[in-house]
Design an enzyme around this catalytic site. Structure first.
Site, short mmCIF file in Angstrom:
data_model
loop_
_atom_site.label_atom_id
_atom_site.label_comp_id
_atom_site.label_asym_id
_atom_site.label_seq_id
_atom_site.Cartn_x
_atom_site.Cartn_y
_atom_site.Cartn_z
N ASP A 177 -18.30 45.72 21.38
CA ASP A 177 -19.15 45.76 20.26
C ASP A 177 -19.96 44.60 20.55
O ASP A 177 -19.92 43.84 21.58
CB ASP A 177 -18.11 44.97 18.88
CG ASP A 177 -18.87 44.29 17.77
OD1 ASP A 177 -19.74 45.09 17.28
OD2 ASP A 177 -18.29 43.14 17.69
N ARG B 31 -3.11 -3.20 -5.43
CA ARG B 31 -4.21 -3.98 -4.74
C ARG B 31 -5.27 -4.46 -5.31
O ARG B 31 -5.88 -3.61 -6.12
CB ARG B 31 -4.35 -3.34 -3.35
CG ARG B 31 -3.40 -3.14 -2.41
CD ARG B 31 -3.56 -2.33 -1.07
NE ARG B 31 -3.97 -0.90 -1.62
CZ ARG B 31 -5.66 -0.53 -1.61
NH1 ARG B 31 -6.31 -1.52 -1.31
NH2 ARG B 31 -5.85 0.64 -2.14
N LYS C 48 -9.39 0.55 -8.45
CA LYS C 48 -8.10 0.37 -9.41
C LYS C 48 -8.53 0.27 -10.78
O LYS C 48 -7.77 0.23 -11.80
CB LYS C 48 -7.32 -0.74 -8.97
CG LYS C 48 -6.62 -0.32 -7.55
CD LYS C 48 -5.75 0.68 -7.55
CE LYS C 48 -5.06 0.74 -6.11
NZ LYS C 48 -4.20 1.92 -5.77
N GLY D 92 0.80 -1.13 0.09
CA GLY D 92 -0.01 0.13 -0.08
C GLY D 92 0.78 1.25 -0.09
O GLY D 92 1.93 1.27 0.46
P1 ADP Z 1 -2.51 2.08 -2.78
O1 ADP Z 1 -1.84 2.97 -1.84
O2 ADP Z 1 -3.86 2.39 -3.26
O3 ADP Z 1 -2.15 0.60 -2.52
P2 ADP Z 1 -0.12 2.75 -4.59
O4 ADP Z 1 0.05 2.33 -6.05
O5 ADP Z 1 -0.12 4.36 -4.18
O6 ADP Z 1 -1.70 2.10 -4.22
O7 ADP Z 1 0.76 1.88 -3.64
C1 ADP Z 1 0.98 0.36 -3.81
C2 ADP Z 1 2.19 0.01 -3.17
O8 ADP Z 1 2.13 -1.42 -2.89
C3 ADP Z 1 3.26 0.32 -4.16
O9 ADP Z 1 4.50 0.90 -3.47
C4 ADP Z 1 3.57 -1.21 -4.68
O10 ADP Z 1 4.83 -1.07 -4.87
C5 ADP Z 1 3.01 -1.98 -3.90
N1 ADP Z 1 2.76 -3.17 -4.22
C6 ADP Z 1 1.85 -3.14 -5.38
N2 ADP Z 1 1.46 -4.49 -5.44
C7 ADP Z 1 2.41 -5.27 -4.89
C8 ADP Z 1 2.67 -7.04 -4.90
N3 ADP Z 1 1.76 -7.62 -5.68
N4 ADP Z 1 3.54 -7.02 -4.24
C9 ADP Z 1 4.30 -6.35 -3.34
N5 ADP Z 1 3.97 -4.91 -3.13
C10 ADP Z 1 3.31 -4.38 -4.16
C1 G6P Z 2 -4.04 2.75 0.75
C2 G6P Z 2 -4.62 3.50 1.93
C3 G6P Z 2 -3.55 3.17 3.06
C4 G6P Z 2 -3.49 1.64 3.36
C5 G6P Z 2 -3.25 0.88 2.12
C6 G6P Z 2 -3.47 -0.60 2.20
O1 G6P Z 2 -2.84 2.92 0.35
O2 G6P Z 2 -4.24 4.93 1.53
O3 G6P Z 2 -4.20 3.70 4.20
O4 G6P Z 2 -2.82 1.14 4.23
O5 G6P Z 2 -4.20 1.54 0.80
O6 G6P Z 2 -4.65 -0.93 2.41
P1 G6P Z 2 -4.97 -1.97 3.93
O7 G6P Z 2 -6.55 -1.70 4.31
O8 G6P Z 2 -4.39 -3.00 3.64
O9 G6P Z 2 -4.34 -1.01 4.97
#
Ligand code: ADP
Ligand code: G6P
Length: 736
Positions: free
Chosen positions: A508, A283, A288, A29
């Site tokens: 006032d 995720r 997404k 995340g």
């Molecule tokens: P969100 O915050 O909504 O999850 P972001 O794209 O801002 O979306 O961040 C996702 C983060 O999680 C990134 O730093 C990415 O490298 C990591 N990530 C996404 N998918 C995977 C995966 N399958 N395995 C490991 N790390 C992942």
């Molecule tokens: C986004 C949100 C974070 C959250 C992450 C993963 O990046 O902004 O606050 O931690 O998603 O979601 P989760 O519910 O697993 O914490």
């Protein structure tokens, strides 16, 4: 300076219980992955949840969990299964998350979940307070903890608190559907600085504050009694070096050391001379746009069949929030779609989609980023999207094409990418084709610019910028000229008052003795206020002058039984404590017939506004109008009136949500002076809240004590927070 306390719902580490031990993995995340670099470098502790229900951690492993967390300067907050259900899956992810991402139909408004959200926010507040020193700085993160800033502020009024929202802040039209909207905004306003990824989110937030709490902002500052809250946008970056170095290392190592995963990727890439890889990494979340992305890819293979057996979509989806029904449905939908497309297009040598439903170690993520020709990132809404930035950072030879949804916060910064509307299938499909066919020189030209920007504004810079801005916001108050009227200052003033022989108060009315009401006639003095002023006025050698913009009939009626001096209409009329109303100046009113029709056209065009006709002035009230429209129209009206008023010797006073047109040369300062010249005073006190009171502050002699209500630019010497503090202060005088 003390330490920084970072608080987010999830810690950057995830604890899992294996057979007899615990396993620590990094959290996925944007928030956790991004902020980790900042945390590693500085003097900070991180408070949050380990991702495990409290009950599932065996007693004998609890110490180990603490120990592992401590190694990373983390402090776990335990959440029970019930709290996880109500707070995390419930209010955070079934109410706020969908609502803030414009999935209104997914948003559930369950009072029980709200109660749980409040309780858990309180739990986090307690964990913070236990570890907080006065000189620490607190940095709260994200939508799970919107109430936390206020909860901490209530207990520690002077502490420095920053808040950053990592997800979109929706339009006020969407936000206002939330039953607990006031509490949420007030919770956030406990911070000194509120940060968003983009200016749009900031704008939406400010408008919600204005519309729902009826609190104004001047540029990006919200003035709240004795505090100022600054709101600003800071687009979060990534640890650029970490990604580009990892990619370089991986390329420079001998191929025998490549991971099995990399070998698989290479195998595809070497299968034909023009084989290409497209990646999709997120995720598994309905925001997404994953399902539509797969559909679009299927449509691409149909529309451009020449790409069959040449391209492959590698889809990485990390399991997320699996207890929420929409995530379960999405999982099913994605499984089916992948199956359908693979079933329809696959050949013996080729599967169009490789689908992984799991988290991957960092090294494999790098393998994927650096082996892919195209990154396809198509969220329908996304606060920022760091994956897009990470992809660009790993492209050390500057090739590769990023296709990015315009609905991601990152699109504001990455405009050299192929920007698409995630709901426009044709556009996505054609963008895939453009990307696959883009000449290398063009890829390099675009990525050069993207990399330059990402290298400059890294996550470290982002965090530094935020913290600097937080300190500035905190210091802003001291730059406002007036000094806070603290208990010590109050004691000194009361002493001076006691010693004085001839004392006078200019007070006032609206915004000072009473709070503003929707309609002016509803702000009548309550019995306790009447009694308070009566007592003050009854003190020996003490005169009280109520000095207001109100008309003399209203003031006279409301204060008929209290023998104070009254000055009405900003100084037009004076009623001495023992006499009748009389004009302070000879004033003409023949201008009113020309000005009134102009005001009427503004009333017609601006719902909620009305005209108040006083004896010597006309007032246009816009407190009940839509706040933004009200301001726009007030500006317009001011301009329109300029010509008219200069011809008639009039002036326009801009009060608190009112424009008042009156004969020039009449103001509260002049009126006060008329009283002051009659007698000598050795204690002069003036208090008021708005622009019209500045005349009073400016005219009163140097030794006068002048007090502004609220933190605003002023010529007064002191400021107090609000009406309640004014009344408390006057009570102190009346007791002495
Ligand atoms: P969100 O915050 O909504 O999850 P972001 O794209 O801002 O979306 O961040 C996702 C983060 O999680 C990134 O730093 C990415 O490298 C990591 N990530 C996404 N998918 C995977 C995966 N399958 N395995 C490991 N790390 C992942
Ligand atoms: C986004 C949100 C974070 C959250 C992450 C993963 O990046 O902004 O606050 O931690 O998603 O979601 P989760 O519910 O697993 O914490």
């Amino acid at each position: 300076m003390g330490k920084t306390i970072i608080i987010s719902n999830r810690l950057p580490l995830q604890i899992n219980i294996t057979e007899k031990d615990i396993e620590v993995t990094p959290s996925v995340g944007g928030l956790a992955t991004g902020l980790k670099s900042f945390h590693k470098e500085g003097d900070s502790i991180w408070i949050g949840w380990t991702g495990m229900p409290e009950e599932e951690i065996p007693d004998d492993l609890k110490g180990k969990v603490l120990e592992e967390a401590k190694k990373q300067n983390c402090l776990p907050v335990d959440l029970t299964s019930e709290e996880i259900e109500g707070f995390y899956y419930g209010f955070s992810n079934r109410t706020i998350w969908p609502l803030f991402h414009y999935f209104m139909e997914y948003s559930e408004f369950e009072p029980e979940d709200w109660e749980s959200y409040k309780r858990v926010n309180q739990k986090y507040a307690e964990a913070v307070l236990e570890n907080l020193n006065d000189d620490d700085e607190v940095w709260v993160h994200d939508y799970q903890l919107l109430l936390l800033p206020k909860m901490i502020r209530d207990k520690k009024p002077n502490v420095t608190i920053g808040f950053f929202n990592h997800i979109p802040f929706p339009s006020s039209e969407v936000f206002r559907t939330l039953p607990w909207r006031e509490e949420i905004l007030e919770g956030m306003l406990g911070a000194d600085l509120i940060g968003f990824h983009t200016y749009d989110y900031e704008r939406h937030f400010l408008r919600s504050v204005k519309l729902i709490l009826r609190k104004d902002s001047t540029f990006n500052e919200i003035h709240l009694g004795n505090r100022i809250v600054r709101v600003d946008s800071f687009p979060m970056g990534i640890d650029y070096q970490k990604f580009s170095d990892a990619s370089l290392n991986q390329q420079n190592q001998p191929s025998s050391e490549n991971s099995n995963f990399q070998k698989k990727l290479d195998y595809h890439k070497n299968s034909t001379s023009d084989a290409k890889l497209i990646i999709s990494i997120d995720r598994l979340d309905y925001t997404k746009g994953i399902a539509n992305r797969i559909r679009a890819y299927g449509y691409f293979l149909e529309k451009y069949p020449e790409y069959k057996e040449k391209v492959r979509l590698v889809m990485l989806a990390v399991p997320s929030r699996t207890n929420v029904p929409q995530y379960q449905l999405l999982k099913k939908e994605v499984d089916e779609l992948v199956g359908r497309i693979n079933g329809r297009f696959a050949t013996v040598n080729w599967t169009p989609i490789w689908y992984f439903f799991r988290s991957m170690p960092f090294e494999n993520l790098i393998d994927l980023y650096s082996s892919s020709d195209v990154a396809l990132i198509t969220p329908t809404r996304d606060g920022m999207n760091l994956v897009a930035k990470e992809y660009i950072a790993t492209r050390t030879d500057q090739t590769g094409v990023l296709i990015l949804s315009e609905m991601a916060g990152a699109a504001h910064e990455l405009n050299e990418a192929l920007i698409i509307n995630p709901n426009n299938f044709e556009q996505i499909v054609d963008a895939i084709k453009t990307a696959l066919e883009m000449p290398k020189e063009e890829q390099i030209r675009r990525n050069k610019m993207l990399q330059k920007r990402l290298k400059r504004y890294t996550v470290e810079k982002w965090a530094k910028d935020f913290m600097n801005s937080l300190r500035e916001a905190k210091n802003r108050i001291s730059k406002i000229k007036a000094e806070q009227l603290t208990a010590d200052v109050e004691t000194a003033i009361i002493e001076k008052f006691k010693r004085a022989k001839n004392r006078i108060f200019f007070i006032d009315y609206d915004g000072t003795l009473v709070n503003f009401a929707d309609k002016p006639e509803n702000a009548k003095p309550d019995p306790s206020l009447l009694e308070l002023v009566k007592q003050l006025n009854a003190l020996e050698n003490t005169e009280v002058v109520l000095i207001s913009g109100r008309d003399k009939e209203t003031l006279g009626t409301w204060w008929q039984d209290v023998p104070v001096n009254l000055i009405s209409e900003h100084g037009v009329w004076l009623r001495p404590s023992n006499g009748n109303w009389g004009l302070t100046e000879n004033i003409k009113c023949d201008w009113m017939k020309n000005v009134r029709p102009v005001l009427e056209t503004f009333v017609d065009r601006t719902p909620g506004t009305f005209i108040e006709e006083k004896n010597y002035s006309l007032v246009w009230h816009y407190r009940k109008a839509d706040p933004e429209l009200g301001e726009i129209r007030a500006n317009e009206l001011s301009t329109v009136l300029k010509d008219l008023t200069s011809n008639h010797g009039l002036s326009v006073l801009e009060g608190n949500k009112v424009l008042e047109i009156k004969t020039s040369g009449i103001n509260k300062g002049k009126a006060a002076n008329k009283i002051l010249v009659e007698r000598k005073h050795d204690f002069i006190f003036g208090i008021g809240d708005d622009w019209t009171d500045e005349y009073l502050f400016n005219e009163l002699p140097e030794q006068a004590i002048t007090v502004k209500v609220g933190v605003k630019e002023t010529s007064a010497k002191y400021y107090v927070k609000d009406v309640e503090q004014v009344r408390d202060l006057l009570k102190e005088f009346s007791k002495s």
